[in-house]
Design a protein around this motif. Structure first.
Motif, PDB file in Angstrom:
ATOM      1  N   ARG A  37      -6.573   5.505   8.701  1.00 20.12           N
ATOM      2  CA  ARG A  37      -5.903   5.135  10.068  1.00 20.12           C
ATOM      3  C   ARG A  37      -5.711   6.778  10.783  1.00 20.12           C
ATOM      4  O   ARG A  37      -4.774   6.960  11.675  1.00 20.12           O
ATOM      5  CB  ARG A  37      -4.534   4.552  10.016  1.00 20.12           C
ATOM      6  N   TYR A  73       1.971  -3.516  -5.282  1.00 14.34           N
ATOM      7  CA  TYR A  73       2.398  -3.229  -6.548  1.00 14.34           C
ATOM      8  C   TYR A  73       1.398  -3.771  -7.731  1.00 14.34           C
ATOM      9  O   TYR A  73       1.542  -4.736  -8.369  1.00 14.34           O
ATOM     10  CB  TYR A  73       3.638  -4.331  -6.662  1.00 14.34           C
ATOM     11  N   CYS A 132      -5.832   1.342  -1.747  1.00  8.98           N
ATOM     12  CA  CYS A 132      -4.541   1.503  -2.017  1.00  8.98           C
ATOM     13  C   CYS A 132      -4.030   2.673  -1.708  1.00  8.98           C
ATOM     14  O   CYS A 132      -4.908   3.520  -1.022  1.00  8.98           O
ATOM     15  CB  CYS A 132      -4.418   1.280  -3.473  1.00  8.98           C
ATOM     16  N   PHE A 173      -2.261   5.090  -3.338  1.00 11.99           N
ATOM     17  CA  PHE A 173      -2.374   6.478  -4.394  1.00 11.99           C
ATOM     18  C   PHE A 173      -3.754   7.015  -4.136  1.00 11.99           C
ATOM     19  O   PHE A 173      -4.646   6.614  -3.396  1.00 11.99           O
ATOM     20  CB  PHE A 173      -2.202   5.868  -5.859  1.00 11.99           C
ATOM     21  N   ASN A 192      -6.204  -0.977   6.896  1.00 11.96           N
ATOM     22  CA  ASN A 192      -7.237  -0.138   6.411  1.00 11.96           C
ATOM     23  C   ASN A 192      -8.201  -0.517   5.686  1.00 11.96           C
ATOM     24  O   ASN A 192      -9.431  -0.383   5.689  1.00 11.96           O
ATOM     25  CB  ASN A 192      -6.468   0.990   5.191  1.00 11.96           C
ATOM     26  N   PRO A 229      -4.591  -5.086   0.809  1.00 11.22           N
ATOM     27  CA  PRO A 229      -4.569  -3.861   0.179  1.00 11.22           C
ATOM     28  C   PRO A 229      -3.760  -4.024  -1.205  1.00 11.22           C
ATOM     29  O   PRO A 229      -3.563  -5.235  -1.298  1.00 11.22           O
ATOM     30  CB  PRO A 229      -3.138  -3.662   1.292  1.00 11.22           C
ATOM     31  N   LYS A 289      -1.335  -6.386   8.199  1.00 11.64           N
ATOM     32  CA  LYS A 289      -1.630  -5.834   9.497  1.00 11.64           C
ATOM     33  C   LYS A 289      -2.886  -6.342  10.120  1.00 11.64           C
ATOM     34  O   LYS A 289      -3.327  -5.739  11.298  1.00 11.64           O
ATOM     35  CB  LYS A 289      -2.002  -4.106   9.167  1.00 11.64           C
TER      36      LYS A 289
HETATM   37  C1  LIG Z   1       4.839  -3.295  -0.546  1.00 11.99           C
HETATM   38  C2  LIG Z   1       3.817  -2.521  -0.654  1.00 11.99           C
HETATM   39  C3  LIG Z   1       3.437  -2.245  -2.250  1.00 11.99           C
HETATM   40  C4  LIG Z   1       2.372  -1.209  -2.259  1.00 11.99           C
HETATM   41  N1  LIG Z   1       1.846  -1.072  -3.653  1.00 11.99           N
HETATM   42  C5  LIG Z   1       1.056  -0.273  -4.035  1.00 11.99           C
HETATM   43  C6  LIG Z   1       0.535   0.036  -5.238  1.00 11.99           C
HETATM   44  O1  LIG Z   1       1.079  -0.623  -6.133  1.00 11.99           O
HETATM   45  N2  LIG Z   1      -0.414   1.053  -5.421  1.00 11.99           N
HETATM   46  C7  LIG Z   1      -0.956   1.637  -4.584  1.00 11.99           C
HETATM   47  O2  LIG Z   1      -1.779   2.664  -4.633  1.00 11.99           O
HETATM   48  N3  LIG Z   1      -0.551   1.514  -3.188  1.00 11.99           N
HETATM   49  C8  LIG Z   1       0.354   0.770  -2.868  1.00 11.99           C
HETATM   50  N4  LIG Z   1       0.733   0.255  -1.502  1.00 11.99           N
HETATM   51  C9  LIG Z   1       0.070   1.002  -0.558  1.00 11.99           C
HETATM   52  C10 LIG Z   1      -0.985   0.181   0.339  1.00 11.99           C
HETATM   53  O3  LIG Z   1      -1.923  -0.525  -0.839  1.00 11.99           O
HETATM   54  C11 LIG Z   1      -1.888   1.120   1.059  1.00 11.99           C
HETATM   55  O4  LIG Z   1      -1.043   1.595   2.181  1.00 11.99           O
HETATM   56  C12 LIG Z   1      -3.266   0.384   1.624  1.00 11.99           C
HETATM   57  O5  LIG Z   1      -4.195   1.170   2.303  1.00 11.99           O
HETATM   58  C13 LIG Z   1      -2.562  -0.425   2.804  1.00 11.99           C
HETATM   59  O6  LIG Z   1      -3.840  -1.365   3.050  1.00 11.99           O
HETATM   60  P1  LIG Z   1      -3.994  -2.324   4.339  1.00 11.99           P
HETATM   61  O7  LIG Z   1      -3.944  -1.349   5.730  1.00 11.99           O
HETATM   62  O8  LIG Z   1      -5.295  -2.716   4.315  1.00 11.99           O
HETATM   63  O9  LIG Z   1      -2.736  -3.137   4.278  1.00 11.99           O
HETATM   64  C14 LIG Z   1       1.825  -0.678  -1.366  1.00 11.99           C
HETATM   65  C15 LIG Z   1       2.338  -0.613  -0.050  1.00 11.99           C
HETATM   66  C16 LIG Z   1       3.088  -1.686   0.225  1.00 11.99           C
HETATM   67  C17 LIG Z   1       3.681  -1.745   1.596  1.00 11.99           C
END
Ligand SMILES: Cc1cc2nc3c(=O)[nH]c(=O)nc-3n(C[C@H](O)[C@H](O)[C@H](O)COP(=O)(O)O)c2cc1C
Length: 548
Positions: free
Chosen positions: A179, A91, A142, A144, A16, A88, A11
């Protein structure tokens, strides 16, 4: 100080995790003014996967055969004193594009087998360059409810890359909340802690206190999970494992209302259940949120009697939730209407700001100092009543009270008007002690008091009463609410005018047989005005909200 930021979220700047990184960098910049920062967003770079050919080890040592943006990135890595990895959790590890980038660091290693001190695992390759003075920061959010227990994969990876624990980490659960503008009070606090951590990092290291704050949950688990589940707009109960496409979609407005309901703070329960009806006028849907002692639920059949009803087009309410327009401003512009009990609107943030962990709320309550109108009023009332009975004694009592009030109210926050009063009242007392007649001084004091109130109403100033009544309406935030300010401006003006009349009345009273009773007589009207104020504070905003 050279800082390289590698933003590994697809993003980019909307990530985030990047919100945390920005706050951290802000903290560093405050402490290390000369810090030079380079930012690289992986989503905007061309970094192909490693081919595994090892040409960068044998035929072209230190140089990859793929000519893409990684070449420059390696230069950036060598340039940086501190590398901040921002991404982020995907997995339980880093996103694939970032893993590509990490793999493509191979040219930075020498091919030989050699273990370095502090290295995690067994076997390793020495670095082609001297990286011993370089530092690493890892920042990630993350999805969760907590980061705890979910970052073992990431920690293992960075233990291998940097040496066991040889990096600074900030991991935050509930990342998607960053967000949600409605929750900016919750996320804003967290970002301030990250900024503080940045300052401390630049000054030597993050303190244990900051680490503890960063480990706290943004929202309690159950609030967060209810809100997150509602955000998908899918009925959880409707999904049968093993079947595709059977999920029952709920309407957008219902999903939205359920999210709102999930943010209800049960600790704000006022002693009886409240029914808030959301009426989306353009799509003709309405739902009722029941706000109870143990939580909230959404009622879809509309059978309950609503305490408060909000009539709004969906788009307006969405814009408010997205922070594009302030709720109070939209109300002033008549974009939505509120019917029934208006009290709920006045305490909206208390009801729907999302519950925060107990410890955090306690910290805040302790840290927050409130203003108190008694500090302003007591010296004046004592002056007017005591001096009208006995000039000499009254003046001495007035001075003594002004000296004592700050001691009694030492826990309160002082306003400009408290300070002005603390100077003016003893000034009037001294003037009367040295011989100026109370027949002149008391009316002048009423006049001064009234002018002080009126003067606070003009221009961009915050009206006097707002400085005190804000305590009951969310503190400093209330001062940005145009309806709150308008209500207080009207009240402050009325109080100011009342005291101008009082000045004239007492001028004549002081020259009549009622002279010694003037202080008491002049207190009757303010009592009535006080009763009016309490009523007006509720009536006027409710009237505006009804669209009148
Ligand atoms: C493909 C994918 C896999 C994800 N895997 C996890 C995960 O294993 N554990 C978790 O807590 N969140 C997981 N998330 C959620 C992201 O970590 C979370 O939305 C994060 O805040 C996104 O951050 P960003 O806006 O910096 O990209 C996953 C999201 C995506 C799209």
């Amino acid at each position: 100080m050279h800082i390289l930021v590698i933003n590994g979220s697809p993003k980019g700047e909307k990530s985030n995790s990047y919100q945390l990184t920005k706050a951290f960098l802000e903290g560093i910049k405050q402490e290390a003014a000369g810090a030079e920062i380079r930012e690289r967003a992986v989503c905007r770079m061309e970094i192909k996967p490693c081919l595994g050919c090892f040409l960068c080890w044998n035929r072209t040592p230190g140089k990859c055969c793929i000519g893409d943006d990684m070449e420059q990135l390696i230069q950036d890595l060598l340039w940086a004193d501190i590398t901040v990895w921002s991404f982020p959790l995907y997995y339980y590890t880093v996103p694939g594009s970032l893993k590509n980038l990490i793999d493509r660091q191979l040219p930075m290693l020498l091919p030989f087998m050699e273990e370095t001190e502090g290295q995690a695992g067994n076997g390793g390759h020495p670095s082609r360059y001297d990286m011993s003075e370089k530092r690493t920061v890892v920042i990630s959010t993350c999805g969760f409810y907590t980061a705890e227990g979910n970052y073992d994969g990431v920690c293992n990876l960075f233990d291998h890359l940097c040496g066991q624990g040889n990096y600074t980490k900030i991991f935050c659960g509930q990342g998607e909340l960053f967000r949600v503008p409605e929750l900016s009070s919750v996320t804003g606090d967290y970002l301030s802690s990250v900024e503080q951590a940045g300052r401390e990092y630049a000054g030597g290291g993050i303190s244990a206190q900051s680490r503890e704050r960063l480990a706290q949950l943004l929202l309690p688990r159950e609030t967060f999970e209810a809100c997150a589940d509602a955000s998908w707009g899918i009925e959880k109960e409707s999904i049968e494992t093993g079947k595709n496409g059977d999920a029952k979609k709920v309407s957008d407005t219902l999903a939205f209302t359920k999210q709102m309901a999930a943010l209800y703070r049960k600790e704000s329960w006022p002693g009886r259940d409240i029914v808030l009806e959301m009426c989306y006028t353009d799509v003709e849907e309405r739902y009722q949120i029941v706000m109870g002692k143990d939580g909230s639920h959404v009622c879809t059949d509309g059978t309950l009697t609503a305490d408060t009803r909000i009539e709004t087009p969906v788009a307006v309410w969405r814009s408010i939730a997205a922070g594009e327009i302030r709720g109070d401003e939209a109300m002033m512009q008549g974009l939505y209407r509120v019917k029934g009990d208006f009290k709920l609107m006045l305490k909206w943030d208390d009801y729907f700001g999302g519950s925060r962990p107990q410890a955090k709320r306690e910290q805040e309550t302790f840290a927050q100092k409130n203003t108190d109108m008694s500090i302003l009023l007591i010296p004046w009332i004592v002056l007017w009543v005591a001096v009208s009975v006995s000039r000499q004694k009254g003046c001495l009592i007035g001075i003594a009270v002004c000296a004592l009030v700050p001691l009694v109210f030492y826990r309160n926050k002082k306003t400009l008007y408290d300070v002005i009063s603390g100077v003016l009242v003893p000034g009037f007392c001294i003037a009367m002690l040295i011989g100026i007649s109370e027949k002149q001084m008391l009316p002048v004091s009423y006049l001064t008091f009234g002018v002080m109130w009126l003067a606070s109403c003009f221009g961009e100033r915050i009206p006097l009463t707002a400085h005190y009544s804000k305590n009951g309406y969310g503190g400093e935030k209330a001062l940005q609410n145009p309806l709150f300010i308008k209500t207080n401006r009207i009240l402050t003006m009325l109080w100011g005018i009342l005291y101008l009349f009082t000045a004239v009345g007492s001028w004549f009273m002081m020259r009549s047989a009622l002279s010694s009773l003037s202080g008491l007589i002049n207190s009757v009207l303010p009592v009535l005005m006080g009763i009016f104020t309490v009523w007006f504070q509720r009536w006027y905003p409710a009237r505006v909200a009804r669209g009148k």
